[in-house]
Design a protein around this motif. Structure first.
Motif, mmCIF file in Angstrom:
data_model
loop_
_atom_site.group_PDB
_atom_site.id
_atom_site.type_symbol
_atom_site.label_atom_id
_atom_site.label_comp_id
_atom_site.label_asym_id
_atom_site.label_seq_id
_atom_site.Cartn_x
_atom_site.Cartn_y
_atom_site.Cartn_z
ATOM 1 N N PHE A 84 0.836 -1.209 0.000
ATOM 2 C CA PHE A 84 0.000 0.000 0.000
ATOM 3 C C PHE A 84 0.874 1.263 0.000
ATOM 4 O O PHE A 84 0.683 2.175 -0.800
ATOM 5 N N TYR A 85 1.856 1.294 0.893
ATOM 6 C CA TYR A 85 2.745 2.466 0.965
ATOM 7 C C TYR A 85 3.584 2.624 -0.297
ATOM 8 O O TYR A 85 3.791 3.737 -0.778
ATOM 9 N N LEU A 92 2.241 9.197 -6.009
ATOM 10 C CA LEU A 92 2.565 10.600 -5.719
ATOM 11 C C LEU A 92 3.803 11.083 -6.488
ATOM 12 O O LEU A 92 3.992 12.282 -6.668
ATOM 13 N N GLU A 93 4.618 10.142 -6.934
ATOM 14 C CA GLU A 93 5.817 10.523 -7.696
ATOM 15 C C GLU A 93 5.496 10.820 -9.159
ATOM 16 O O GLU A 93 6.277 11.471 -9.841
ATOM 17 N N ARG A 94 4.358 10.334 -9.648
ATOM 18 C CA ARG A 94 4.026 10.543 -11.067
ATOM 19 C C ARG A 94 3.677 12.001 -11.329
ATOM 20 O O ARG A 94 2.869 12.592 -10.608
ATOM 21 N N PRO A 110 3.064 10.595 2.723
ATOM 22 C CA PRO A 110 3.679 9.539 3.541
ATOM 23 C C PRO A 110 5.171 9.795 3.688
ATOM 24 O O PRO A 110 5.812 10.307 2.775
ATOM 25 N N GLU A 111 5.689 9.451 4.845
ATOM 26 C CA GLU A 111 7.123 9.598 5.095
ATOM 27 C C GLU A 111 7.848 8.585 4.213
ATOM 28 O O GLU A 111 7.375 7.461 4.034
ATOM 29 N N MET A 112 8.962 8.996 3.637
ATOM 30 C CA MET A 112 9.734 8.061 2.815
ATOM 31 C C MET A 112 10.575 7.182 3.743
ATOM 32 O O MET A 112 11.428 7.686 4.471
ATOM 33 N N LEU A 116 12.305 -2.038 5.255
ATOM 34 C CA LEU A 116 12.617 -2.584 6.579
ATOM 35 C C LEU A 116 12.091 -1.682 7.694
ATOM 36 O O LEU A 116 11.433 -2.116 8.641
ATOM 37 N N LYS A 117 12.413 -0.388 7.534
ATOM 38 C CA LYS A 117 11.996 0.593 8.532
ATOM 39 C C LYS A 117 10.466 0.705 8.550
ATOM 40 O O LYS A 117 9.834 0.797 9.604
ATOM 41 N N ARG A 118 9.868 0.664 7.359
ATOM 42 C CA ARG A 118 8.411 0.774 7.272
ATOM 43 C C ARG A 118 7.735 -0.397 7.993
ATOM 44 O O ARG A 118 6.772 -0.227 8.709
ATOM 45 N N LYS A 119 8.278 -1.582 7.792
ATOM 46 C CA LYS A 119 7.682 -2.757 8.422
ATOM 47 C C LYS A 119 7.768 -2.638 9.949
ATOM 48 O O LYS A 119 6.837 -3.004 10.668
ATOM 49 N N GLN A 120 8.892 -2.106 10.402
ATOM 50 C CA GLN A 120 9.081 -1.891 11.843
ATOM 51 C C GLN A 120 8.047 -0.886 12.368
ATOM 52 O O GLN A 120 7.440 -1.101 13.419
ATOM 53 N N GLU A 121 7.836 0.195 11.612
ATOM 54 C CA GLU A 121 6.837 1.203 11.993
ATOM 55 C C GLU A 121 5.429 0.595 12.016
ATOM 56 O O GLU A 121 4.649 0.865 12.910
#
Length: 282
Positions: A84-85, A92-94, A110-112, A116-121
């Motif tokens: 999803f992220y 949003l980059e398009r 959304p924060e970039m 790995l970090k996203r999964k932790q969050e």
């Protein structure tokens, strides 16, 4: 301010789970109702971008590519949460979507983060009820944590009348009926397109029926459902103030014109369905 990850007590958790078990759209309404003053300017982003992306990710997880086969879900697992992220960031980059990265939607970006970090969050922060899944409500609370947190959401939501007003229920159910009619229409269209792509008499017959689909009983039923939904949404809008004018003349349901998230969402949902399936005025 309370910590975002403050544990919810038993009663609060039960209430939270009750909301998180509803379909994505109703979770969004609960969030918008609680934080309308703070986030109404982000409502359009939530409806058009985040909500669509969450539905898309959920469809992908369920292996569904045709919208008429999709029953809206209420949460996704962490891997689909990551997806999803990723999709949200790609969208949003398009360049053609640059209106959504405009300054006024700053708090919706959304924060970039690395996967790995996203999964932790997702695991440590987003997943408020620790069920290993991400609901739309959890995403929204996390995204708008400058103004929102789970504990505060529960407090605000429990403080307002929890029973959905009959006028709002009526409008919401009228839109569900429109969805059912859309699904029936789209299913028939898909069936005929499949047949029409073949050869012979059957294919010709299907091509004829496809040409007549826009004036078929299915289309009429869909149109009737839209008319009923419009009346129900207008009724709810009048009753709850704000937006009556916005709904009546054909401009966009601008969030600021509405007194609550629920009423805005009903109007916006109706508008979208009319745009796609309403009878084109000659």
């Amino acid at each position: 301010t309370m910590s975002f990850v403050e544990k919810l007590d038993e009663e609060a958790l039960e209430f939270f789970n009750g909301v998180a078990n509803k379909p994505f759209g109703q979770q969004a309404v609960a969030f918008l109702n609680a934080y309308w003053q703070e986030v109404n300017e982000q409502a359009e982003f939530i409806f058009t971008v985040a909500y669509e992306m969450m539905r898309y990710a959920d469809m992908n997880a369920k292996g569904i590519s045709l919208i008429h086969l999709y029953e809206e879900g209420n949460d996704v697992d962490f891997d689909i949460g990551l997806y999803f992220y990723e999709q949200l960031n790609k969208f949003l980059e398009r360049p053609e979507n640059k209106e959504w990265t405009d300054e006024r939607f700053a708090s919706s970006q959304p924060e970039m983060l690395t996967a790995l970090k996203r999964k932790q969050e997702l695991r440590d922060k987003v997943d408020v009820n620790f069920d290993g899944r991400v609901s739309f409500l959890e995403y929204l609370l996390y995204q708008y944590q400058e103004v929102a947190n789970p504990s505060d959401f529960v407090t605000r939501s429990m403080a307002t009348d929890q029973e959905e007003h009959p006028e709002l229920t009526k409008a919401r159910e009228a839109l569900i009926e429109v969805n059912n009619r859309i699904q029936a229409y789209e299913a028939e269209k898909a069936r005929l397109e499949e047949l029409a792509s073949g050869t012979g008499v059957k294919a010709l017959g299907a091509k004829n029926l496809l040409a007549q689909l826009a004036t078929s009983p299915l289309a009429e039923e869909l149109n009737m459902a839209l008319i009923k939904a419009e009346a129900a949404v207008r009724g709810a809008t009048r009753k709850f103030g704000g937006g009556a004018a916005a709904a009546a003349d054909n401009r966009k349901s601008v969030a600021q014109d509405f007194s609550s998230g629920a009423v805005w969402w009903l109007n916006r949902d109706l508008e979208e369905k009319q745009k796609r399936y309403g009878k084109k005025s000659k």
